[in-house]
Every structure is written in C-alpha cells, then in structure tokens.
Design a protein around this motif. Structure first.
Motif, PDB file in Angstrom:
ATOM      1  N   SER A  70     -15.751 -13.159   1.652  1.00 33.57           N
ATOM      2  CA  SER A  70     -14.442 -12.288   1.054  1.00 33.57           C
ATOM      3  C   SER A  70     -14.691 -10.815   1.303  1.00 33.57           C
ATOM      4  CB  SER A  70     -15.355 -12.365   0.030  1.00 33.57           C
ATOM      5  OG  SER A  70     -16.797 -12.190  -0.382  1.00 33.57           O
ATOM      6  N   LEU A  71     -16.402 -10.439   2.253  1.00 32.01           N
ATOM      7  CA  LEU A  71     -16.406  -8.877   2.870  1.00 32.01           C
ATOM      8  C   LEU A  71     -15.180  -8.661   3.032  1.00 32.01           C
ATOM      9  CD1 LEU A  71     -17.816  -6.546   2.119  1.00 32.01           C
ATOM     10  CD2 LEU A  71     -18.603  -7.203   4.136  1.00 32.01           C
ATOM     11  N   LEU A  72     -14.424  -9.407   4.531  1.00 30.49           N
ATOM     12  CA  LEU A  72     -13.189  -8.771   4.960  1.00 30.49           C
ATOM     13  C   LEU A  72     -11.634  -8.433   3.911  1.00 30.49           C
ATOM     14  CD1 LEU A  72     -13.350 -11.324   7.887  1.00 30.49           C
ATOM     15  CD2 LEU A  72     -14.319  -8.745   7.636  1.00 30.49           C
ATOM     16  N   LEU A  73     -12.099  -9.627   3.087  1.00 36.11           N
ATOM     17  CA  LEU A  73     -10.960  -9.255   1.867  1.00 36.11           C
ATOM     18  C   LEU A  73     -10.891  -7.911   0.886  1.00 36.11           C
ATOM     19  CD1 LEU A  73      -8.603 -11.133   1.925  1.00 36.11           C
ATOM     20  CD2 LEU A  73      -9.863 -11.983  -0.268  1.00 36.11           C
ATOM     21  N   ILE A 129     -12.619  -5.174   1.982  1.00 41.94           N
ATOM     22  CA  ILE A 129     -12.634  -4.348   3.278  1.00 41.94           C
ATOM     23  C   ILE A 129     -11.025  -3.631   3.574  1.00 41.94           C
ATOM     24  CG2 ILE A 129     -12.743  -3.380   5.684  1.00 41.94           C
ATOM     25  CD1 ILE A 129     -15.833  -4.466   5.483  1.00 41.94           C
ATOM     26  N   LEU A 130     -10.539  -4.465   3.943  1.00 36.96           N
ATOM     27  CA  LEU A 130      -8.551  -4.954   4.269  1.00 36.96           C
ATOM     28  C   LEU A 130      -8.471  -3.903   3.155  1.00 36.96           C
ATOM     29  CD1 LEU A 130      -5.818  -5.689   5.649  1.00 36.96           C
ATOM     30  CD2 LEU A 130      -5.521  -8.088   4.391  1.00 36.96           C
ATOM     31  N   VAL A 145      -7.713  -2.966  11.564  1.00 36.47           N
ATOM     32  CA  VAL A 145      -7.994  -3.541  10.135  1.00 36.47           C
ATOM     33  C   VAL A 145      -7.810  -4.376  10.845  1.00 36.47           C
ATOM     34  CG1 VAL A 145      -8.701  -3.655   8.084  1.00 36.47           C
ATOM     35  CG2 VAL A 145      -8.229  -1.767   8.838  1.00 36.47           C
ATOM     36  N   VAL A 194      -9.498  -8.821  10.640  1.00 39.68           N
ATOM     37  CA  VAL A 194      -9.706  -9.398   9.540  1.00 39.68           C
ATOM     38  C   VAL A 194      -8.606 -10.982   9.956  1.00 39.68           C
ATOM     39  CG1 VAL A 194      -8.340  -9.923   7.439  1.00 39.68           C
ATOM     40  CG2 VAL A 194      -9.585  -8.200   7.816  1.00 39.68           C
ATOM     41  N   ALA A 240       0.887  -1.286   0.012  1.00 36.43           N
ATOM     42  CA  ALA A 240      -0.556   0.048  -0.150  1.00 36.43           C
ATOM     43  C   ALA A 240       1.216   1.028   0.267  1.00 36.43           C
ATOM     44  CB  ALA A 240      -1.291   0.187   1.577  1.00 36.43           C
ATOM     45  N   SER A 254     -19.315 -11.837   7.190  1.00 35.74           N
ATOM     46  CA  SER A 254     -19.259 -10.506   6.561  1.00 35.74           C
ATOM     47  C   SER A 254     -20.983  -9.732   6.964  1.00 35.74           C
ATOM     48  CB  SER A 254     -19.398 -10.820   4.740  1.00 35.74           C
ATOM     49  OG  SER A 254     -18.561 -11.689   4.710  1.00 35.74           O
ATOM     50  N   ARG A 275      -8.846   4.193   8.133  1.00 36.01           N
ATOM     51  CA  ARG A 275      -7.934   3.641   8.121  1.00 36.01           C
ATOM     52  C   ARG A 275      -6.581   3.323   8.882  1.00 36.01           C
ATOM     53  NH1 ARG A 275      -5.151   6.141   2.449  1.00 36.01           N
ATOM     54  NH2 ARG A 275      -6.063   4.493   1.505  1.00 36.01           N
ATOM     55  N   LEU A 278     -14.500  -2.875  12.907  1.00 33.08           N
ATOM     56  CA  LEU A 278     -13.722  -3.430  11.651  1.00 33.08           C
ATOM     57  C   LEU A 278     -14.150  -2.198  10.278  1.00 33.08           C
ATOM     58  CD1 LEU A 278     -12.011  -4.503   9.630  1.00 33.08           C
ATOM     59  CD2 LEU A 278     -13.888  -6.150   8.890  1.00 33.08           C
ATOM     60  N   LEU A 309     -16.692   2.982   1.698  1.00 32.56           N
ATOM     61  CA  LEU A 309     -15.497   1.796   1.597  1.00 32.56           C
ATOM     62  C   LEU A 309     -15.690   1.686  -0.310  1.00 32.56           C
ATOM     63  CD1 LEU A 309     -14.773  -0.566   4.507  1.00 32.56           C
ATOM     64  CD2 LEU A 309     -13.965   1.548   4.397  1.00 32.56           C
ATOM     65  N   ALA A 340     -11.463   0.676   9.946  1.00 26.44           N
ATOM     66  CA  ALA A 340     -11.171   0.700   7.947  1.00 26.44           C
ATOM     67  C   ALA A 340     -11.479   1.995   7.101  1.00 26.44           C
ATOM     68  CB  ALA A 340     -12.334  -0.385   6.842  1.00 26.44           C
ATOM     69  N   ALA A 392     -10.073  -2.416   0.988  1.00 24.88           N
ATOM     70  CA  ALA A 392     -10.265  -1.242   0.720  1.00 24.88           C
ATOM     71  C   ALA A 392      -9.796   0.162   2.130  1.00 24.88           C
ATOM     72  CB  ALA A 392     -11.869  -1.372   0.549  1.00 24.88           C
ATOM     73  N   SER A 393      -9.321  -0.240   2.431  1.00 25.39           N
ATOM     74  CA  SER A 393      -8.691   0.523   3.818  1.00 25.39           C
ATOM     75  C   SER A 393      -7.375   0.382   3.428  1.00 25.39           C
ATOM     76  CB  SER A 393      -9.190  -0.515   5.488  1.00 25.39           C
ATOM     77  OG  SER A 393      -8.247  -1.368   5.185  1.00 25.39           O
ATOM     78  N   LEU A 394      -6.946   0.036   2.621  1.00 25.06           N
ATOM     79  CA  LEU A 394      -5.235   0.078   2.357  1.00 25.06           C
ATOM     80  C   LEU A 394      -5.091   1.438   0.876  1.00 25.06           C
ATOM     81  CD1 LEU A 394      -3.816  -3.585   1.653  1.00 25.06           C
ATOM     82  CD2 LEU A 394      -3.431  -1.861   3.825  1.00 25.06           C
ATOM     83  N   PHE A 395      -6.349   1.366  -0.037  1.00 19.94           N
ATOM     84  CA  PHE A 395      -6.446   2.250  -1.027  1.00 19.94           C
ATOM     85  C   PHE A 395      -7.534   2.523  -1.203  1.00 19.94           C
ATOM     86  CE2 PHE A 395      -5.384  -2.586  -2.640  1.00 19.94           C
ATOM     87  CZ  PHE A 395      -6.024  -2.059  -4.032  1.00 19.94           C
ATOM     88  N   ARG A 396      -8.060   3.296  -1.650  1.00 18.76           N
ATOM     89  CA  ARG A 396      -9.640   3.621  -1.359  1.00 18.76           C
ATOM     90  C   ARG A 396      -9.383   3.469  -3.656  1.00 18.76           C
ATOM     91  NH1 ARG A 396     -10.271   3.345   2.613  1.00 18.76           N
ATOM     92  NH2 ARG A 396     -11.426   5.190   4.255  1.00 18.76           N
ATOM     93  N   LEU A 405      -4.335   0.659   9.937  1.00 18.71           N
ATOM     94  CA  LEU A 405      -4.472  -0.106   9.627  1.00 18.71           C
ATOM     95  C   LEU A 405      -4.215  -1.908  10.670  1.00 18.71           C
ATOM     96  CD1 LEU A 405      -1.956   0.027   6.531  1.00 18.71           C
ATOM     97  CD2 LEU A 405      -4.144  -0.963   7.034  1.00 18.71           C
TER      98      LEU A 405
END
Lengths: 319, 310
Positions: B163-166, B168-169, A288, A292, A30, A258, A283, A276, B259, A280, B171-175, A285
C-alpha cells in the motif's frame, strides 16, 4: 499441479495490465503533465510543442495509452528526467542492492520470527511469553524510520561501530575480502532493522497459529503418545503452522517492499526504494511508475512462488 | 489470559488513547503560547531547560536558554549582547518541557498541534475504510454471485499490492491536503476488512435464524440491521482498532518521506524527519514525536487485542 501453476501464470499478465492501466489512469488524471514539470518558462511556444510531441502528449489519451502499453511490452518504460537515463537502466542498476538487502532482511524476518514464536509458545501465558508478546507488539508498533534513527544515533554517532549510510565506505578496498567486510558492515543496520520489524509481525502471526494448533486433537494425541516437548513443538506444531508459506510470504513481502523504501531512503542505500523516494519527491513520474510496476511484479511473483511451493509440499492444496 | 485481564488492558489502552487525544485537542488551549520562536539563541535547547524570554522596546524578542544577570542588564551567554535594563519592555522565565527544535519552537507545543492532525486523519480514514469494508464485504456476501467474484478478485489484487507504493504513486501525482490524504488512506485500506466481513456474513447466512428470516420475506435492509450487523460488531471493532494504528503509522511514514501534508503542518512524522537532521546535536527533536507515535499505535494494537479476547 501444473494446471494450478498455469492458471496462476495466466493471471500474471492480467494483473500487470490492470496495475499498469491503473497507474496510467492516475497519471492522466493528475493535473498537468510531465512536460510541465520539465517545462522552462523561457521556452518558445514552438519548442514547447516540439517537446510535447516528443513525449507523445499531443495525441489522444487512448492512443497515448496504446503507445505506452506497446512500449511497456518491449520493456521500454520511458525516460527519467531526474536521473537523465532510461527508466529501465536506472531500475537495472538499483535492483541488485535492493535484492541483497531484502533477501537478508527476509531471512532474518523468518528466522527471528520463528525463534520468537517458538520460545513464546513453550510456556504459553508464562513470563517469557508475555515479555516476548509485548516486545513484538512494541516493535510492530514503532515507526521503522524512528527505529532507524535511534540505531544510527547509538551505533554510528555515539559508539561509532557501524557506518550510518551508503553501501560502501570511502576509501574501502574495491575487491577481495576487504570489500566484502566493508559491504557487510554497511548491511548490518538497514537489513537488521528491516528484518526486525518484519520478524515482529511474523512472530505475532505464528504465535496465534501455534496457539490454535496446540488446542488441536492430533497434538493432544501426539502428547499422549509421549513425544518429547521439543519434537512436539518443532515437528508437530511448527510444520503445519508454517504450512501456508503463501500466507507468511504474502504477509512479509508487501511489508518488505514498503519498508525498503523507508529504510533505503534513511540509510542512502542505492536501491530501488531510494530511487522511488527520490523520484516521488522530484515528481519524476516515469521513474515512479517504473518502480511501482517492478514492486508490484515482485509481490505478485513472490505470491506465485509461494503458491507453487505450497502445492509441492501440501497435497491438499493441489486438489 | 482471562476475560478480566483482557478488559483491563482494553480499558488501559482506551485510557491512553483518550488521554492523548484530549491532550492534543485541549493542549494548545491550556498551554501558555510559546513566545515568538528565536532561532538565534533559542534553538535546540535540551528538554527541561529554563528559558528566559525578553521583549525589547524596539519590538525585538529574544528567547535564550543561558543568560547572566549583570549590573545594568542581562547578558546572553556566551558571546551574546548585553540587554540593558532600560531597553527592556518585559521579561519572563519558563521551562521548555521537551526542548526546542532548530527554529527555536517549543517541541511540546508542536507535538500537540501535530497530534491533532495525525489523529484526525487516522480516525477519519479508518471510518471511511470501515464504511467501504462493510459495504463491499456485505454486498459480496449477500449480493449476487457474479458481484462476489468480481469484488473478491478486486480485493485480492489490491491486497497483494504494497500500500505504501500506491500512496507514494498518488502522492507524487498531487501533494495531498488533509481531505485528499484521508481519501487516499481510506481508499487503500478497506480490503482486509471487507474480506473479514464477507467471511463472517457468509457463515451467518447459513444460520437457521437468518434463513428463517429470509424465508419470512424480511426486506434486505432489515436483514442487515437486525441479523447481520449486530453479530459483526466484535470482529469489526477489533479490526478497526488495529487499522487506526496502521493508518497513524502510514500517515507518519508519508510525512517523514516528505510526501504527506504540506511542510507548514507539524505532523509527528515530519517532526521526526526534522529531528533526524540534527540527530547528532539534539536527540530529543526526533525521539519525542516518535515516542508519541509509538505509544498511540501500541495503545490501538492493545485495544484491538483486548477486543478480540472479549
């Protein structure tokens, strides 16, 4: 039996390492680092360096990863700058409400799902079956956040029957039966919607399973022996259809995890899903990642548990 | 259910999908553009309201749902100013079919614009998932054993992950923008299909005609094109129809959580979220976009069911 469990258990740490490495990789890919996010333009360069050193960002990525894994093994997930507390502590605080919400939703998911599938299959192709099929297809297709909004609109805003958010009301008694009543009232909407959405897909899956069993020779034989329709349905069809608990739970658990993110965010339920979402959005991290990891672990452990249950019940799996 | 019933429902579902897609693509062209949004007098007007739009000589524009004709001008009621006839440059009345949002924008226009984005993303992402699923599924069925073992372990691992966790993870790294959202959704949704394709291809592999073709030395690409892909068409089409619906829901959920795509794009999920802020005063802002999502997802699910039956 025990070998199967051991084999699955051995897979667990492997999966965890895989999941955590993936997350770490994503984080290092990132743009920027989380020191940037808490960065203050008024910081002097020395102070910034100090900050980077404190978060271990001045080391090589490999060493960072090693440190991070080592800390993870000790249960140290870092600091959350949004909640201003260690990640593990925030997780510990929010785990209880989430488990409460999810277990209730899971119960409703299975009970309602089985009920719908059984009533539908009683007269396959009939009016009730078609109605229920359409109902579960619709619920399955509705966005859960939208359903939650409708529920809040009708039951909280219009009718005023149920609270729209949080786990306890303001001014509610802190202990005794009054506290539990208050908690139950707050649980109805979020757990109900989460369970209803899950029940729709459980019912769809179960109905297809039951249809298949209906065609099987052994059921025909059982019917020929004059066994009553209900007994036929519950003992002879439902049991084998539920047999692969692993598939059912494997279906329900990821959806539940989810779904709880969405539902908890809408209802301000103080659980992990909401944490979470907040993390998120901000940000944060480390937070998050912590969520996860726990979510993934829950799903993996759930699947493992289902495997074990399956092996206990079904001798064919044990082979 | 007979075959006829299945195909009727399939055509019906396809009609809904094409109709909605067409509306979203052409709507912004066919619809008269909504005047400049007026958050002061034109916000949160209920569906079907007759709206008066005034352009003043000073360049100011007013859109209001309630007004009264008075001697010498138009009064914005209640408590609004009197607009004198002499200041008026132009006036027109029109209806807002689905109401306006809290910024005074026409909800129908917003939904049509948002629908284009949502449909585009879901279709492209499921196309990507289709390619990946076919590629991985076929190569693990036809390729060497070690590749199969490796790929299927990978699939098991990712499939168990919510998959939503993935999402969100990530999406929180880059919009995400449109392209990265397509990549993200496509990359997290091919696993089910690849397992399906693998199973089908493995059973085909044992068929006599496939074996005969292999023994005759048919090159692998021709094997794929002549012997594998044609038989895979049905199950793959069914799975893909269901996947598009799932991806529409996933995109809407991400948008709802804030997100997803940037706030400037009125995706359906974001419109529902905006509507939830004014749920007490204006139910329509969240209800109509949600209905649109639901209708489209139901149509794709029905299409999938119909494809399975035929």
């Amino acid at each position: 039996m025990s070998r199967l469990i051991l084999r699955r258990l051995a897979l667990l740490p492997l999966m965890l390492v895989l999941v955590s490495s993936l997350s770490f990789l994503l984080i290092s890919l990132a743009p920027g680092s989380y020191a940037d996010a808490i960065d203050n333009p008024r910081l002097t360069p020395e102070a910034r360096e100090q900050m980077r050193a404190r978060f271990g960002l001045d080391e090589s990525p490999m060493r960072q990863y090693a440190h991070w894994l080592g800390a993870l093994a000790r249960g140290d997930l870092g600091l959350s700058f949004l909640f201003k507390a260690p990640v593990s502590e925030v997780l510990r605080r929010s785990l209880g409400p989430t488990i409460l919400l999810m277990s209730l939703a899971l119960l409703m998911d299975f009970l309602l799902g089985i009920l719908i599938a059984l009533s539908a299959i009683r007269r396959a192709g009939g009016m009730v079956d078609r109605l229920l099929s359409f109902f579960s297809l619709t619920i399955y297709s509705l966005p859960s956040f939208w359903l939650a909004g409708l529920a809040i609109f009708f039951f909280s805003l219009r009718l005023g029957w149920l609270p729209a958010s949080h786990m306890t009301g303001i001014g509610a008694p802190m202990g005794g039966p009054g506290h539990w009543l208050d908690l139950a009232r707050h649980l109805i909407l979020p757990a109900g919607i989460l369970g209803l959405v899950g029940a729709a897909s459980t019912a769809r899956y179960l109905r297809a399973q039951l249809m298949e069993i209906r065609e099987s020779p052994y059921l025909l034989a059982a019917r020929a022996r004059g066994i009553s329709p209900w007994r036929l349905l519950i003992v002879h069809s439902l049991r084998p259809a539920l047999g692969p608990v692993v598939t059912l739970l494997g279906l329900a658990l990821p959806a539940l995890v989810s779904g709880s993110v969405v539902i908890e965010s809408i209802f301000s339920w103080p659980g992990m899903g909401r944490v979470l979402w907040q993390a998120a959005t901000a940000r944060d991290l480390p937070m998050v990642m912590g969520c996860v990891l726990v979510g993934a672990m829950a799903v993996i452990l759930g699947n493992l548990l289902a495997d074990i249950l399956d092996a206990l019940v079904d001798p064919r799996v044990r082979e | 259910m007979t075959r006829g019933g299945g195909s009727f429902r399939g055509v019906f579902a396809l009609g809904i999908i094409l109709g909605m897609a067409l509306l979203c693509c052409l709507g912004p062209i066919l619809l008269r553009p909504w005047p400049k949004a007026d958050p002061q007098y034109g916000a949160l007007l209920p569906p079907g309201t007759r709206v008066l739009h005034l352009v003043l000589e000073s360049g100011k524009e007013v859109t209001t749902g309630s007004w009264a004709e008075e001697a010498g001008g138009i009064r914005i009621v209640p408590s609004g100013p009197l607009v004198k006839e002499s200041e008026l440059l132009s006036r027109e009345t029109r209806r807002t079919p689905l109401g306006t949002d809290r910024f005074g924008r026409d909800l129908l226009g917003l939904m049509l614009r948002g629908g284009r984005v949502s449909i585009l993303i879901a279709l492209s992402a499921s196309f990507l998932a289709l390619l990946l699923g076919l590629g991985f599924g076929l190569s693990s069925a036809i390729g060497p054993r070690w590749l199969d073992a490796l790929l299927m372990r990978l699939v098991d691992g990712v499939l168990a992950f919510p998959s939503l966790l993935l999402l969100i993870l990530a999406a929180s790294l880059f919009r995400p923008g449109i392209l990265s959202l397509v990549l993200l959704l496509g990359l997290t949704s091919w696993m089910g299909l690849s397992r399906l394709v693998r199973g089908q291809a493995l059973s085909l592999k044992k068929r006599e005609y496939v074996l005969a073709a292999r023994l005759a030395g048919t090159p692998w690409y021709r094997m794929l094109a002549w012997h594998y892909l044609p038989s895979l068409r049905g199950p793959v089409a069914q799975d893909t129809a269901l996947r598009v619906g799932d991806l529409i829901l996933a995109e809407a959920t991400l948008s709802y959580l804030g997100l997803g795509l940037p706030a400037t794009m009125p995706t359906w999920g974001r419109l529902v979220q905006e509507g939830h802020r004014v749920l007490g005063e204006a139910w329509w802002v969240s209800v109509f976009p949600g209905l649109a999502i639901a209708l489209l997802v139901i149509a794709f699910a029905m299409l999938g069911d119909a494809l399975q039956e035929s």
